[in-house]
Design a protein around this motif. Structure first.
Motif, PDB file in Angstrom:
ATOM      1  N   ILE A   1       0.868  -1.182   0.000  1.00 16.61           N
ATOM      2  CA  ILE A   1       0.000   0.000   0.000  1.00 16.61           C
ATOM      3  C   ILE A   1       0.904   1.231   0.000  1.00 16.61           C
ATOM      4  O   ILE A   1       1.695   1.429   0.929  1.00 16.61           O
ATOM      5  CB  ILE A   1      -0.935   0.015   1.220  1.00 16.61           C
ATOM      6  CG1 ILE A   1      -1.878  -1.201   1.172  1.00 16.61           C
ATOM      7  CG2 ILE A   1      -1.733   1.302   1.265  1.00 16.61           C
ATOM      8  CD1 ILE A   1      -2.807  -1.273   2.366  1.00 16.61           C
ATOM      9  N   VAL A   2       0.817   2.019  -1.043  1.00 18.80           N
ATOM     10  CA  VAL A   2       1.660   3.210  -1.206  1.00 18.80           C
ATOM     11  C   VAL A   2       0.789   4.438  -0.969  1.00 18.80           C
ATOM     12  O   VAL A   2      -0.220   4.649  -1.673  1.00 18.80           O
ATOM     13  CB  VAL A   2       2.297   3.262  -2.610  1.00 18.80           C
ATOM     14  CG1 VAL A   2       3.220   4.476  -2.735  1.00 18.80           C
ATOM     15  CG2 VAL A   2       3.066   1.971  -2.881  1.00 18.80           C
ATOM     16  N   ARG A   3       1.143   5.209   0.028  1.00 21.27           N
ATOM     17  CA  ARG A   3       0.391   6.413   0.367  1.00 21.27           C
ATOM     18  C   ARG A   3       1.117   7.640  -0.194  1.00 21.27           C
ATOM     19  O   ARG A   3       2.300   7.870   0.115  1.00 21.27           O
ATOM     20  CB  ARG A   3       0.219   6.539   1.874  1.00 21.27           C
ATOM     21  CG  ARG A   3      -0.670   5.456   2.483  1.00 21.27           C
ATOM     22  CD  ARG A   3      -0.872   5.688   3.981  1.00 21.27           C
ATOM     23  NE  ARG A   3      -1.871   4.779   4.537  1.00 21.27           N
ATOM     24  CZ  ARG A   3      -1.605   3.544   4.973  1.00 21.27           C
ATOM     25  NH1 ARG A   3      -0.355   3.109   4.925  1.00 21.27           N
ATOM     26  NH2 ARG A   3      -2.572   2.800   5.449  1.00 21.27           N
ATOM     27  N   VAL A   4       0.400   8.412  -1.025  1.00 21.35           N
ATOM     28  CA  VAL A   4       0.971   9.615  -1.647  1.00 21.35           C
ATOM     29  C   VAL A   4      -0.089  10.707  -1.586  1.00 21.35           C
ATOM     30  O   VAL A   4      -1.283  10.430  -1.383  1.00 21.35           O
ATOM     31  CB  VAL A   4       1.374   9.337  -3.118  1.00 21.35           C
ATOM     32  CG1 VAL A   4       2.476   8.297  -3.185  1.00 21.35           C
ATOM     33  CG2 VAL A   4       0.170   8.906  -3.942  1.00 21.35           C
TER      34      VAL A   4
ATOM     35  N   GLU B   1       5.752  10.119   0.168  1.00 18.99           N
ATOM     36  CA  GLU B   1       5.452   8.745  -0.279  1.00 18.99           C
ATOM     37  C   GLU B   1       5.777   7.766   0.842  1.00 18.99           C
ATOM     38  O   GLU B   1       6.871   7.816   1.402  1.00 18.99           O
ATOM     39  CB  GLU B   1       6.275   8.412  -1.532  1.00 18.99           C
ATOM     40  CG  GLU B   1       5.879   7.107  -2.202  1.00 18.99           C
ATOM     41  CD  GLU B   1       6.572   6.974  -3.554  1.00 18.99           C
ATOM     42  OE1 GLU B   1       6.836   5.827  -3.966  1.00 18.99           O
ATOM     43  OE2 GLU B   1       6.873   8.016  -4.197  1.00 18.99           O
ATOM     44  N   THR B   2       4.836   6.914   1.192  1.00 14.76           N
ATOM     45  CA  THR B   2       5.003   5.930   2.264  1.00 14.76           C
ATOM     46  C   THR B   2       4.593   4.547   1.754  1.00 14.76           C
ATOM     47  O   THR B   2       3.523   4.404   1.155  1.00 14.76           O
ATOM     48  CB  THR B   2       4.153   6.286   3.487  1.00 14.76           C
ATOM     49  OG1 THR B   2       4.495   7.607   3.933  1.00 14.76           O
ATOM     50  CG2 THR B   2       4.379   5.282   4.613  1.00 14.76           C
ATOM     51  N   TRP B   3       5.466   3.546   2.007  1.00 15.89           N
ATOM     52  CA  TRP B   3       5.192   2.156   1.581  1.00 15.89           C
ATOM     53  C   TRP B   3       4.878   1.312   2.815  1.00 15.89           C
ATOM     54  O   TRP B   3       5.585   1.377   3.823  1.00 15.89           O
ATOM     55  CB  TRP B   3       6.398   1.547   0.852  1.00 15.89           C
ATOM     56  CG  TRP B   3       6.611   2.141  -0.515  1.00 15.89           C
ATOM     57  CD1 TRP B   3       6.924   3.436  -0.823  1.00 15.89           C
ATOM     58  CD2 TRP B   3       6.523   1.432  -1.738  1.00 15.89           C
ATOM     59  NE1 TRP B   3       7.037   3.604  -2.158  1.00 15.89           N
ATOM     60  CE2 TRP B   3       6.801   2.375  -2.768  1.00 15.89           C
ATOM     61  CE3 TRP B   3       6.255   0.128  -2.094  1.00 15.89           C
ATOM     62  CZ2 TRP B   3       6.820   2.032  -4.112  1.00 15.89           C
ATOM     63  CZ3 TRP B   3       6.270  -0.229  -3.433  1.00 15.89           C
ATOM     64  CH2 TRP B   3       6.527   0.710  -4.420  1.00 15.89           C
ATOM     65  N   GLU B   4       3.839   0.493   2.702  1.00 17.56           N
ATOM     66  CA  GLU B   4       3.440  -0.382   3.816  1.00 17.56           C
ATOM     67  C   GLU B   4       3.023  -1.752   3.258  1.00 17.56           C
ATOM     68  O   GLU B   4       2.133  -1.826   2.414  1.00 17.56           O
ATOM     69  CB  GLU B   4       2.271   0.230   4.592  1.00 17.56           C
ATOM     70  CG  GLU B   4       1.776  -0.654   5.740  1.00 17.56           C
ATOM     71  CD  GLU B   4       0.562  -0.055   6.423  1.00 17.56           C
ATOM     72  OE1 GLU B   4      -0.102  -0.784   7.187  1.00 17.56           O
ATOM     73  OE2 GLU B   4       0.255   1.131   6.173  1.00 17.56           O
TER      74      GLU B   4
ATOM     75  N   VAL C   1      -1.659  10.651  -7.052  1.00 20.49           N
ATOM     76  CA  VAL C   1      -2.143   9.268  -7.096  1.00 20.49           C
ATOM     77  C   VAL C   1      -2.088   8.699  -8.501  1.00 20.49           C
ATOM     78  O   VAL C   1      -1.580   7.599  -8.747  1.00 20.49           O
ATOM     79  CB  VAL C   1      -3.579   9.183  -6.528  1.00 20.49           C
ATOM     80  CG1 VAL C   1      -4.177   7.815  -6.798  1.00 20.49           C
ATOM     81  CG2 VAL C   1      -3.577   9.485  -5.042  1.00 20.49           C
TER      82      VAL C   1
END
Length: 444
Positions: free
Chosen positions: A261-264, A293-296, A269
């Motif tokens: 899940i990549v949060r931008v 940008e955050t990767w989870e 998007v």
């Protein structure tokens, strides 16, 4: 991308979701198979006919045939089922059982009967023992050559015998075995208790005896004619265990699959979705803006390790219904020690001795029937004999028995030697000492 990936995971997980027993896909018995069997039984006239073997507690033939087919299929495809059957045969038959007799004429006939290439009893014993475990019964046909009186053994599958005729007042006296459909168009085999099996066929110029059939059954309730498979009690658990293992394998296969899940920021998007339309390969290094940008990773949590106790419980059900075995015999040694292994070995040995005694008696009855047919035709000099006149030498169930018997014989011999030194002697004392020494050695 995320939606398609999740849809794939849902599809894979749907394959292992529980299905209520008795419904299609329950893993126990396919609805299509049940429909085919029902149609076959209706066409042959067995279904709804109340077609029984003739005894009060007998099960319908089609139920027995279905169970035999299930046991055979389990033996073919399930390693545990094959191991259960193989264990019994390995202990009961071992290196093979041999026939002998005190009378030289009988002993000579038995040697020729067992060694005849058309019989080859040493080779047939393993197959007979395995079939006895799978089907719960054996039907042995003896075909006698009128020229020399030699009989030849052939095995008829148990599922092919649809009905057994017995004496009107004694269901244990089996007279005729009917092979084939319920309408009566199959072959009828006279049993050994049927006088027709011992009367020369008038239509045969050589005066041949008609073939005779012998029936042997294990796991047979009182009041029933037919036996039941050793695998019958564990077939449902073998199916459930196989299904359980398959389900666990599928579940564990998704443990190594995860979703990023990549949060931008909202404005980026679309651009990031296009950039990561193809996910990075394993081992890739991504340098991203920490604030933008955050990767989870998101992985399924199935707690697959919690299923270990369930699998062991299923294996215990299989071992409990098996032929006197424990989990050690199924290749599972954890949580076992010498004491538990010894206790399980004793339980197994008792079952195997009982089955070996039955198997030895079966061979003696077959051989005695073959000899008596030769005597009836005048091809041997002696009179007809009973199965008790034939000795069957069987292999040891456990090598440890020999060591224990030898130690017991040595101890009793030493005891009598001490008594003799104290003045106890004489013919009666020596006779008693010899008798007890042989008894403790297992020969009494």
């Amino acid at each position: 991308m995320a939606e398609s990936w999740l849809a794939g995971v849902r599809e894979r997980l749907a394959r292992v979701m529980a299905v209520a027993p008795g419904r299609e896909g329950d893993g126990l018995r396919a609805a299509e198979t049940r429909a085919v069997e029902t149609r076959f039984l209706q066409e042959t006239g067995f279904l709804g006919s109340g077609f029984l073997g003739g005894a009060a507690h007998e099960r319908p033939w089609y139920e027995l045939a279905d169970e035999m087919g299930s046991a055979l299929e389990a033996w073919r495809v399930n390693p545990l089922a094959r191991r259960l059957v193989g264990l019994t045969s390995a202990y009961v038959v071992g290196d093979g059982l041999t026939l002998g007799a005190d009378d030289p004429g009988v002993a000579d006939f038995l040697a020729r009967f067992a060694a005849d290439p058309a019989n080859a009893l040493a080779r047939r014993q393993l197959a007979w023992c395995e079939e006895l475990s799978r089907s719960g019964e054996l039907f042995i046909a003896l075909h006698t050559n009128p020229a020399d009186g030699m009989s030849y053994v052939r095995t008829v599958p148990a599922w092919a015998i649809a009905r057994i005729e017995t004496a009107p007042d004694d269901y244990e006296t089996e007279l005729v075995y009917h092979e084939g459909a319920a309408a009566g168009d199959g072959r009828a085999w006279p049993g050994a208790a049927n006088p027709a099996a011992w009367t020369a066929d008038a239509a045969d110029a050589a005066g041949a005896l008609p073939p005779v059939m012998l029936h042997f059954a294990v796991n047979r309730p009182v009041g029933a004619l037919r036996g039941e498979s050793d695998l019958a009690p564990v077939l449902p658990w073998l199916r459930r265990y196989s299904r359980w293992l398959e389900d666990r394998a599928r579940l564990n296969s998704v443990l190594h699959t995860f979703l990023w899940i990549v949060r931008v920021p909202g404005a980026r998007v679309a651009a990031k979705a296009e950039q990561y339309r193809r996910p990075p390969e394993s081992g890739s290094v991504l340098v991203v803006d920490r604030d933008g940008e955050t990767w989870e990773p998101l992985a399924p949590k199935l707690n697959a390790n919690d299923a270990a106790a369930d699998g062991r419980a299923l294996r215990w059900m299989i071992a409990a219904g098996g032929p006197g075995i424990g989990l050690v015999d199924l290749g599972e040694a954890e949580d076992a020690n010498l004491a538990t292994a010894t206790a399980m070995a004793e339980q197994r040995a008792r079952f195997m001795r009982a089955r070996q005694t039955f198997f030895a008696g079966m061979l003696a009855e077959i051989a005695a029937t073959a000899y008596n047919r030769a005597a009836r035709l005048g091809r041997v000099a002696g009179p007809e004999i009973a199965p008790a006149a034939i000795r069957v030498a069987a292999p040891d169930i456990s090598p440890a028995d020999n060591a224990e018997l030898a130690q017991a014989a040595a101890n009793i011999a030493q005891t009598f030697a001490t008594l003799r030194d104290l003045g106890h002697d004489g013919p009666e004392f020596r006779e008693m000492a010899l008798r007890l020494a042989l008894k403790f050695a297992g020969e009494g």
